[in-house]
Design a protein around this motif. Structure first.
Motif, PDB file in Angstrom:
ATOM      1  N   ARG A  27       3.115   6.105  -7.239  1.00 22.53           N
ATOM      2  CA  ARG A  27       2.237   7.068  -7.925  1.00 22.53           C
ATOM      3  C   ARG A  27       2.825   8.479  -7.835  1.00 22.53           C
ATOM      4  O   ARG A  27       2.832   9.230  -8.819  1.00 22.53           O
TER       5      ARG A  27
ATOM      6  N   CYS B 196       2.508  -3.091  -7.528  1.00 20.29           N
ATOM      7  CA  CYS B 196       1.932  -3.028  -6.182  1.00 20.29           C
ATOM      8  C   CYS B 196       0.440  -3.362  -6.211  1.00 20.29           C
ATOM      9  O   CYS B 196      -0.066  -4.093  -5.337  1.00 20.29           O
ATOM     10  N   GLN B 197      -0.260  -2.865  -7.190  1.00 20.16           N
ATOM     11  CA  GLN B 197      -1.694  -3.129  -7.276  1.00 20.16           C
ATOM     12  C   GLN B 197      -1.982  -4.615  -7.480  1.00 20.16           C
ATOM     13  O   GLN B 197      -2.860  -5.191  -6.822  1.00 20.16           O
TER      14      GLN B 197
ATOM     15  N   GLU C  11       0.841  -1.204   0.000  1.00 24.08           N
ATOM     16  CA  GLU C  11       0.000   0.000   0.000  1.00 24.08           C
ATOM     17  C   GLU C  11       0.878   1.257   0.000  1.00 24.08           C
ATOM     18  O   GLU C  11       0.623   2.202  -0.751  1.00 24.08           O
TER      19      GLU C  11
ATOM     20  N   GLU D  39       2.581   1.466  -3.450  1.00 21.83           N
ATOM     21  CA  GLU D  39       1.674   1.974  -4.480  1.00 21.83           C
ATOM     22  C   GLU D  39       1.574   3.497  -4.401  1.00 21.83           C
ATOM     23  O   GLU D  39       1.640   4.199  -5.419  1.00 21.83           O
TER      24      GLU D  39
ATOM     25  N   GLU E 250       3.906   0.960  -9.650  1.00 21.22           N
ATOM     26  CA  GLU E 250       2.538   1.153  -9.187  1.00 21.22           C
ATOM     27  C   GLU E 250       1.663  -0.023  -9.608  1.00 21.22           C
ATOM     28  O   GLU E 250       0.880  -0.561  -8.801  1.00 21.22           O
TER      29      GLU E 250
END
Length: 589
Positions: free
Chosen positions: A370, A381-382, A363, A366, A378
């Motif tokens: 960003r 991470c998602q 989290e 991410e 990013e």
């Protein structure tokens, strides 16, 4: 005259702009041109506040003029004959004294001898202690005293009519004994050589409960002492940059001191000495804390250029972590699988904690990716978060695991609080992960329960005489416990010698450990109510949670200046808030 003339010419030559260090041999080199390791430390000398103990029980035969040592000195030996402390040794006794400097400090000891001494003066044994009992212990003896990381027990020869500064450790108490028989040592002055960063406490906290005020300040002071050239875990041991320990410390720095270069300096050290795929300090969770710390440091301080310097390493670290998950979304981290010491033998709790930390880390990753416009990281991470959230470990009785499960959102915070965190009072708490237990209780809305935990758990250390918070603490240690600032009375328990586990048994136990400062940042965040919403505190939410308190006031540092806050509980239970924010900071409620 020719000699004097040549000397003057040499000095003028040394000071001239045309001087080159290569033109003269080493003793005459201009040291302004030689690179030196910078330091931000200040040194001050403290006079003892009281005499705790002498070896002769006050009969005046082996320790004479003891009270003279409590007078502030000049820091200079001189030719005057005065009434000074004498320590005398013979075949039956060796004069000794224990001094209290009033609070835990980091540094050493300065001893100034008088003209009345023989030449040579003789030897003395010096023992530093975070407790009185530690100064009365022997290295390797009962109680587990050590000289690990910092020398706290050693013998030195004193100079005749001179000044000597020795030692570099964390201590509050010092014991000095003569070593030889037929010895008389006269000491004009004894001072503690206190080394610290001379910085302002920009953040503050006051409420109608003086107990909480003292706890807040004790946590702040604990971290302050550990802000040496680097941000240490402790000033007696280990005196190292442990990255997991840094997270509570950095949060306290954010709440009390604002920006300080010791934080980026320490984070960069951890990065630079840990080439991937190694884990920081050999511990996988500590590499994850490094990412989380950067997210929090950026949120509070807003230094985008510094964050950009981390991008390459961080993206590779996130890639490495993403490979430590099985097909079911379960973490399979290698290295030292560690949360904190009290949970270190509970494999179920460790897995639940590491799974939660993986979620918290990705989290943070991410969010940072960003900000850095790192689209690949990013996206990584998602996708990794989707996998991780498929596996939710069972809740256990471990308060460490329950707190991380709640903070990561893998379980509902109220469930963690009701079933684990609110059970059995402060039993099962720890000084490091106590911070996350408090945070999880706040996330569940149980502010009163968290405040009670702070009073009972951290307050107990203060009740035992602590001026800084400890590496670990168990509420069961309070039973029949002696205070740490007194000679242990007969029939009482020496807390320092009797307790502790793992790497901190007995006197090896650190009584000034930065990871124990959690209540300081927690009280500023949740009771004073300051929550940064945008990087650099450009926008903050201020939502007080007073619990059973009548009022609270304080300050909070931001890169734009200080926020001044006061909350008062009205007769109808509503809170009246008075807030003054600096230009550039937007406050929402």
């Amino acid at each position: 005259m020719r000699i004097i003339h040549c000397f003057i010419l040499t000095i003028l030559f040394l000071l001239s702009d045309n001087f080159s260090a290569q033109q003269l041999p080493l003793p005459f080199q201009d040291y302004r041109d030689i690179k030196a390791r910078p330091t931000s430390l200040t040194r001050k000398y403290l006079t003892p506040t009281r005499i705790v103990w002498t070896s002769d029980s006050g009969n005046g035969k082996y320790v004479i003029n003891a009270q003279s040592i409590l007078k502030q000195g000049t820091g200079q030996a001189d030719l005057n004959v005065g009434t000074y402390l004498k320590l005398i040794g013979d075949n039956t006794n060796k004069g000794g004294i224990i001094l209290d400097f009033g609070k835990e400090i980091q540094g050493g000891l300065e001893i100034i001898t008088s003209i009345n001494n023989k030449n040579p003066v003789g030897k003395v044994r010096i023992r530093f202690g975070e407790s009185v009992a530690e100064t009365m212990s022997d290295i390797g003896g009962e109680g587990g005293a050590t000289n690990d990381h910092a020398m706290r027990d050693f013998i030195i020869t004193l100079p005749w009519l001179g000044r000597l500064t020795v030692g570099n450790s964390g201590f509050r108490f010092v014991r000095i004994d003569v070593v030889d028989t037929d010895t008389e040592v006269e000491i004009k002055e004894i001072s503690a050589s206190f080394e610290y960063r001379d910085i302002l406490y920009l953040g503050s906290f006051r409420c109608n409960d003086e107990y909480l005020n003292k706890i807040w300040l004790t946590g702040a002071y604990t971290v302050h002492l550990n802000m040496q050239d680097y941000l240490w875990d402790a000033i007696k041991r280990d005196r190292l940059v442990w990255v997991g320990d840094l997270h509570p410390e950095v949060m306290t720095i954010n709440s009390v001191f604002g920006y300080n270069d010791v934080v980026p300096k320490s984070l960069d050290l951890a990065r630079d000495i840990t080439p991937l795929p190694a884990w920081m300090n050999g511990i996988s969770s500590y590499s994850m804390w490094w990412i989380i710390i950067h997210r929090d440091w950026y949120l509070y301080q807003g230094d985008l250029e510094y964050l950009k310097e981390q991008q390459e390493y961080m993206s590779r670290l996130l890639k490495l972590l993403s490979e430590k998950i099985d097909e079911n979304g379960k973490e399979i981290l290698d290295g030292n699988r560690f949360l904190d010491w009290p949970s270190s033998e509970n494999t179920e709790a460790i897995h639940a904690g590491l799974q939660s930390m993986m979620v918290m880390t990705f989290e943070a990753g991410e969010e940072l990716s960003r900000i850095l416009n790192d689209k690949d990281s990013e996206t990584l991470c998602q996708s990794t978060l989707k996998k991780l959230r498929k596996h939710v470990p069972d809740i256990t009785s471990s308060k460490q695991a329950a707190s991380l499960l709640a903070l990561s959102g893998l379980i509902v915070p109220k469930k963690a609080n009701d079933e684990v965190l609110a059970q059995n009072g402060v039993h099962g708490m720890s000084t490091f992960y106590g911070y996350y237990m408090l945070d999880a209780r706040a996330k569940a809305g149980d502010y009163k329960g968290a405040i009670d935990n702070i009073r009972e758990y951290w307050g107990a250390m203060i009740d035992l005489g602590a001026t800084t918070f400890w590496e670990d603490f168990d509420i069961n240690w309070m039973k029949n416990a002696a205070r740490i600032d007194e000679v242990v009375p007969e029939g009482k328990v020496d807390v320092h010698a009797s307790y502790g586990g793992y790497c901190y048994k007995g006197y090896r136990h650190s009584f000034c450990h930065g990871w124990a400062s959690g209540p300081t940042t927690w009280l500023s965040r949740h009771v004073l109510g300051v929550e940064p919403l945008e990087a650099g505190c450009k926008k903050v939410r201020i939502t007080p949670n007073l619990g059973d308190l009548d009022w609270v006031e304080g300050t909070f540092p931001t890169p734009y200046g200080i926020i001044e806050i006061k909350h008062t509980k009205q007769a109808d239970g509503k809170i009246k808030s008075e807030i003054k924010a600096p230009e550039g900071v937007v406050v929402v409620k």
